[in-house]
Design an enzyme around this catalytic site. Structure first.
Site, PDB file in Angstrom:
ATOM      1  N   HIS A  83       1.437   0.305 -13.271  1.00 54.44           N
ATOM      2  CA  HIS A  83       2.167  -0.918 -13.597  1.00 54.44           C
ATOM      3  C   HIS A  83       3.674  -0.616 -13.601  1.00 54.44           C
ATOM      4  CE1 HIS A  83       2.723  -4.903 -15.230  1.00 54.44           C
ATOM      5  NE2 HIS A  83       3.612  -4.389 -16.060  1.00 54.44           N
ATOM      6  N   ASN A  87      -4.823   2.181 -13.334  1.00 60.84           N
ATOM      7  CA  ASN A  87      -3.893   1.236 -12.706  1.00 60.84           C
ATOM      8  C   ASN A  87      -2.467   1.754 -12.858  1.00 60.84           C
ATOM      9  OD1 ASN A  87      -2.940  -1.297 -11.618  1.00 60.84           O
ATOM     10  ND2 ASN A  87      -2.411  -1.920 -13.704  1.00 60.84           N
ATOM     11  N   GLY A 141       0.778  -1.245   0.000  1.00 61.50           N
ATOM     12  CA  GLY A 141       0.000   0.000   0.000  1.00 61.50           C
ATOM     13  C   GLY A 141       0.807   1.292   0.000  1.00 61.50           C
ATOM     14  N   THR A 142       2.048   1.236  -0.490  1.00 61.32           N
ATOM     15  CA  THR A 142       2.830   2.481  -0.468  1.00 61.32           C
ATOM     16  C   THR A 142       2.306   3.485  -1.505  1.00 61.32           C
ATOM     17  OG1 THR A 142       4.537   1.538  -1.905  1.00 61.32           O
ATOM     18  CG2 THR A 142       4.907   1.398   0.469  1.00 61.32           C
ATOM     19  N   ASN A 143       1.755   2.988  -2.608  1.00 65.81           N
ATOM     20  CA  ASN A 143       1.113   3.928  -3.548  1.00 65.81           C
ATOM     21  C   ASN A 143      -0.150   4.521  -2.929  1.00 65.81           C
ATOM     22  OD1 ASN A 143       2.307   4.149  -6.436  1.00 65.81           O
ATOM     23  ND2 ASN A 143       2.588   1.994  -5.874  1.00 65.81           N
ATOM     24  N   LYS A 180      -5.897  -8.908  -8.053  1.00 65.08           N
ATOM     25  CA  LYS A 180      -7.000  -9.680  -8.644  1.00 65.08           C
ATOM     26  C   LYS A 180      -7.284  -9.120 -10.037  1.00 65.08           C
ATOM     27  CE  LYS A 180     -10.832 -11.552  -5.930  1.00 65.08           C
ATOM     28  NZ  LYS A 180     -10.117 -11.971  -4.750  1.00 65.08           N
ATOM     29  N   ILE A 181      -7.658  -9.999 -10.947  1.00 64.68           N
ATOM     30  CA  ILE A 181      -8.052  -9.507 -12.277  1.00 64.68           C
ATOM     31  C   ILE A 181      -9.558  -9.282 -12.271  1.00 64.68           C
ATOM     32  CG2 ILE A 181      -8.176 -10.070 -14.738  1.00 64.68           C
ATOM     33  CD1 ILE A 181      -5.473 -11.455 -14.418  1.00 64.68           C
TER      34      ILE A 181
HETATM   35  C1  GAR Z   1       3.605  -1.409  -7.323  1.00 64.01           C
HETATM   36  O1  GAR Z   1       4.961  -1.416  -7.662  1.00 64.01           O
HETATM   37  C2  GAR Z   1       2.753  -1.551  -8.566  1.00 64.01           C
HETATM   38  O2  GAR Z   1       3.330  -0.997  -9.701  1.00 64.01           O
HETATM   39  C3  GAR Z   1       2.647  -3.043  -8.686  1.00 64.01           C
HETATM   40  O3  GAR Z   1       2.531  -3.515  -7.379  1.00 64.01           O
HETATM   41  C4  GAR Z   1       3.252  -2.641  -6.508  1.00 64.01           C
HETATM   42  C5  GAR Z   1       2.378  -2.334  -5.311  1.00 64.01           C
HETATM   43  O4  GAR Z   1       3.091  -1.672  -4.328  1.00 64.01           O
HETATM   44  N1  GAR Z   1       1.535  -3.396  -9.485  1.00 64.01           N
HETATM   45  C6  GAR Z   1       1.525  -4.417 -10.320  1.00 64.01           C
HETATM   46  O5  GAR Z   1       2.468  -5.154 -10.479  1.00 64.01           O
HETATM   47  C7  GAR Z   1       0.231  -4.598 -11.088  1.00 64.01           C
HETATM   48  N2  GAR Z   1       0.405  -5.445 -12.192  1.00 64.01           N
HETATM   49  P1  GAR Z   1       2.331  -0.934  -3.133  1.00 64.01           P
HETATM   50  O6  GAR Z   1       1.298  -1.931  -2.596  1.00 64.01           O
HETATM   51  O7  GAR Z   1       3.389  -0.644  -2.127  1.00 64.01           O
HETATM   52  O8  GAR Z   1       1.680   0.301  -3.693  1.00 64.01           O
END
Ligand code: GAR
Length: 185
Positions: A107, A105, A14-16, A89-90
């Protein structure tokens, strides 16, 4: 400014999410995070929902049940934007059609390169010198919707999965909020 109500979907650290919440506290930021959804009750990101007093829900069940519960909640809460932030999840085509143009999203690659999982491993294995992250609209194809923006990251010879992930995620935090601003500009 009247902010749009947004929901962030997470599965992990969850850092984003944290970064989006922090930016959303800015008066001029176009959205408010009104709900956090996790498909994993152990997701570390739930901590940020609690910390910032944002309502959250964890649903550990199959996709059909998950989407049914969430759809009702999103309508009830008048959510206008869904931000997928490490959500693994897709989503079904039906769910995506219901929120056409309203799901985005992030990526960890420069799409259309390296769609799917294990991007850092694959990028390093291919000896790429450049990678980055992409924020895009979600459509019915995996990592295939219209691109909102990308941020580049240089790869050095010393980089490994851990260091590259750190560098890319640092850019992700700025990219996600810039993309949200761009959508509403
Ligand atoms: C992020 O790096 C995001 O780009 C990736 O998961 C990480 C989640 O980090 N997403 C994917 O790979 C989607 N295909 P976070 O939970 O710390 O935000």
């Amino acid at each position: 400014m009247v902010k749009k109500k947004a929901c962030v979907f997470i599965s992990g650290s969850g850092t984003n999410l944290r970064s989006i919440i922090k930016n959303s506290r800015d008066y001029n930021f176009p959205i408010n995070v009104s709900l956090v959804v996790s498909d994993n009750k152990c997701a570390r990101g739930i901590f940020y929902a609690r910390k910032f007093s944002i309502p959250y829900i964890c649903i550990n069940s199959n996709r059909h049940k998950f989407e049914k519960i969430i759809l009702n909640l999103l309508i009830k809460k008048k959510i206008k934007l869904i931000c997928l932030a490490g959500f693994m999840k897709i989503l079904s085509k039906k769910f995506i059609r219901n929120f056409k143009g309203k799901i985005i999203n992030i990526h960890p690659s420069l799409l259309p390169k390296y769609k799917g999982l294990n991007t850092f491993q694959r990028v390093l294995k291919c000896n790429e010198k450049l990678t980055g992250c992409t924020v895009h609209f979600v459509n019915e194809t995996l990592d295939g919707g219209k691109i909102i923006l990308k941020k580049k990251v240089n790869i050095s010879e010393q980089d490994n999965i851990k260091t590259l992930k750190k560098k890319v995620q640092f850019e992700e935090y700025r990219a996600y909020s810039s993309a949200i601003r761009k959508i509403y500009s």
